[in-house]
Design a protein around this motif. Structure first.
Motif, mmCIF file in Angstrom:
data_model
loop_
_atom_site.group_PDB
_atom_site.id
_atom_site.type_symbol
_atom_site.label_atom_id
_atom_site.label_comp_id
_atom_site.label_asym_id
_atom_site.label_seq_id
_atom_site.Cartn_x
_atom_site.Cartn_y
_atom_site.Cartn_z
ATOM 1 N N ARG A 105 0.838 -1.202 0.000
ATOM 2 C CA ARG A 105 0.000 0.000 0.000
ATOM 3 C C ARG A 105 0.870 1.247 0.000
ATOM 4 O O ARG A 105 0.649 2.184 -0.785
ATOM 5 C CB ARG A 105 -0.918 0.007 1.225
ATOM 6 N N ILE B 203 2.823 1.712 -3.342
ATOM 7 C CA ILE B 203 1.968 2.274 -4.388
ATOM 8 C C ILE B 203 1.714 3.750 -4.140
ATOM 9 O O ILE B 203 1.811 4.583 -5.059
ATOM 10 C CB ILE B 203 0.637 1.504 -4.468
ATOM 11 N N ILE C 41 2.589 6.889 -6.631
ATOM 12 C CA ILE C 41 1.550 7.805 -7.126
ATOM 13 C C ILE C 41 1.905 9.247 -6.774
ATOM 14 O O ILE C 41 1.819 10.150 -7.612
ATOM 15 C CB ILE C 41 0.171 7.430 -6.538
ATOM 16 N N ARG D 11 -2.064 5.545 -14.031
ATOM 17 C CA ARG D 11 -2.620 4.201 -14.209
ATOM 18 C C ARG D 11 -1.640 3.185 -13.612
ATOM 19 O O ARG D 11 -0.513 3.054 -14.083
ATOM 20 C CB ARG D 11 -2.869 3.939 -15.694
ATOM 21 N N VAL D 12 -2.084 2.495 -12.576
ATOM 22 C CA VAL D 12 -1.226 1.617 -11.775
ATOM 23 C C VAL D 12 -1.596 0.165 -12.037
ATOM 24 O O VAL D 12 -2.728 -0.253 -11.759
ATOM 25 C CB VAL D 12 -1.374 1.929 -10.273
ATOM 26 N N ILE E 214 -0.880 -3.673 -11.023
ATOM 27 C CA ILE E 214 -0.291 -4.523 -9.989
ATOM 28 C C ILE E 214 -0.013 -5.872 -10.635
ATOM 29 O O ILE E 214 -0.936 -6.606 -11.009
ATOM 30 C CB ILE E 214 -1.233 -4.642 -8.784
ATOM 31 N N CYS F 274 -6.534 -3.280 -4.964
ATOM 32 C CA CYS F 274 -7.537 -2.566 -5.766
ATOM 33 C C CYS F 274 -8.755 -2.206 -4.915
ATOM 34 O O CYS F 274 -9.311 -1.104 -5.039
ATOM 35 C CB CYS F 274 -7.957 -3.415 -6.965
ATOM 36 N N ALA G 154 -7.989 0.718 -2.759
ATOM 37 C CA ALA G 154 -8.127 1.975 -3.502
ATOM 38 C C ALA G 154 -9.596 2.378 -3.594
ATOM 39 O O ALA G 154 -9.935 3.562 -3.457
ATOM 40 C CB ALA G 154 -7.518 1.833 -4.894
ATOM 41 N N LEU H 212 -6.132 2.018 -10.147
ATOM 42 C CA LEU H 212 -5.469 0.729 -9.966
ATOM 43 C C LEU H 212 -6.197 -0.387 -10.691
ATOM 44 O O LEU H 212 -7.437 -0.376 -10.782
ATOM 45 C CB LEU H 212 -5.393 0.372 -8.478
ATOM 46 N N ASP H 213 -5.434 -1.367 -11.185
ATOM 47 C CA ASP H 213 -6.000 -2.606 -11.683
ATOM 48 C C ASP H 213 -4.994 -3.723 -11.425
ATOM 49 O O ASP H 213 -3.793 -3.524 -11.509
ATOM 50 C CB ASP H 213 -6.313 -2.519 -13.184
ATOM 51 N N VAL I 115 -6.538 0.856 -17.075
ATOM 52 C CA VAL I 115 -5.117 0.592 -16.864
ATOM 53 C C VAL I 115 -4.565 -0.396 -17.885
ATOM 54 O O VAL I 115 -3.474 -0.200 -18.440
ATOM 55 C CB VAL I 115 -4.879 0.050 -15.440
#
Length: 322
Positions: free
Chosen positions: A165, A168, A172, A185-186, A188, A209, A212, A222-223, A246
């Motif tokens: 967490r 990320i 960001i 666009r993140v 994982i 996700c 988020a 996030l995806d 993403v």
């Protein structure tokens, strides 16, 4: 490689050139440079100072620093040197100077990364915050339209869910505050794009996700889980039937562990001819973390992204004080 370099495929200025040029709009950032006692690290400092990105203070054995400069014809006249007996003492002194508000950035010289990080993460007198310290590779991949972030490939070996967490959120915040854009666009990453108990990283990706969605991670889209191909290639995402903001166009790649991240970053560097700038986040100030293998332009880009981030932090602090 000069700052006038271009993308060989498009003929346009490289992403790093654009990043370095962005620092023209900010004042040079006071930077504490730890143990710059070889040609590569000292030259990198002078290149960034000459470009107006940083205003350095050198911390380390003064005689050794001056001898390095003399041996390699480097002009350090007018640059403050704070004497320290050896690399470990230099790291400790650099942290003291940050606490004394002498600098807004730390920059690694020719000492080992773990020596510097020990002083930064020390429970007593270090630069810890309530965030996990993490590393971001800011990569200029010639074949990819976006500047790509890879995290964490250098600090956290097997981060747990809470650690990821923070990893990320750090990435960001860097993306936004350094001026790369908004709502990055993140992706994982895992080995597959479906959630399965057989691969724990897929479960963590799904949980992140949802975190988020609940506001526990903010500022990005996030995806995950996503495999590498469908994170960065629209056709791969389409073939797998993945529809998201993403998939196929990620800007931040979050890896399952340090081993995967390190191999990914080095594959991009050696097979895709990418440059990689490195920044450590989550401490009281950003830390420029360079490697002996970095090109001069990558070293300058590392300073540039950290300087832009530090400048944004400074402006935010001033606004909060008003």
């Amino acid at each position: 490689m000069s700052n006038a370099s271009t993308n060989a495929q498009t003929g346009s200025p490289s992403k790093y050139d654009t990043l370095i040029a962005a620092t023209n709009s900010i004042d040079p950032v006071q930077t504490i440079v730890v143990h710059p006692c070889d040609e590569t690290s000292l030259r990198g400092v002078l290149d960034s100072a000459g470009a107006g990105i940083i205003r350095p203070i050198l911390v380390g054995p003064e005689g050794k620093i001056r001898n390095t400069a003399d041996t390699h014809g480097l002009d350090i006249a007018g640059i403050e040197i704070v004497d320290a007996l050896h690399s470990e003492a230099a790291a400790a002194k650099a942290v003291e100077l940050i606490h004394a508000a002498r600098g807004e950035l730390l920059m690694k010289g020719s000492l080992h990364t773990d020596e510097l990080m020990r002083s930064i993460t020390a429970k007593a007198g270090g630069l810890r915050t309530d965030r996990r310290v993490s590393h971001v590779f800011v990569m200029d991949v010639p074949a990819y339209a976006e500047t790509i972030f890879v995290t964490d490939a250098a600090i956290n070996i097997f981060p747990d869910l809470d650690g990821k967490r923070d990893i990320i959120q750090n990435a960001i915040d860097l993306f936004v505050q350094a001026g790369f854009g908004t709502a990055p666009r993140v992706a994982i990453l895992s080995a597959v794009e479906t959630v399965t108990a057989k691969i724990p990283s897929t479960i963590e990706a799904a949980a992140l996700c949802k975190m988020a969605d609940r506001g526990q991670i903010t500022g990005g889209v996030l995806d995950g889980p996503l495999a590498f191909d469908n994170a960065i290639d629209p056709d791969a995402a389409r073939i797998k039937g993945i529809e998201s903001e993403v998939a196929g166009r990620a800007q931040i790649l979050v890896v399952p562990n340090l081993e995967a991240g390190n191999m990914l970053a080095k594959n991009l560097a050696y097979f895709a001819k990418a440059d990689s700038a490195g920044v450590v986040l989550g401490a009281k100030v950003p830390v420029v973390l360079t490697s002996r293998a970095d090109s001069p332009r990558a070293r300058m880009a590392s300073c540039a992204v950290a300087a832009l981030h530090a400048d944004a932090c400074r402006r935010r602090a001033r606004a909060a004080a008003v």
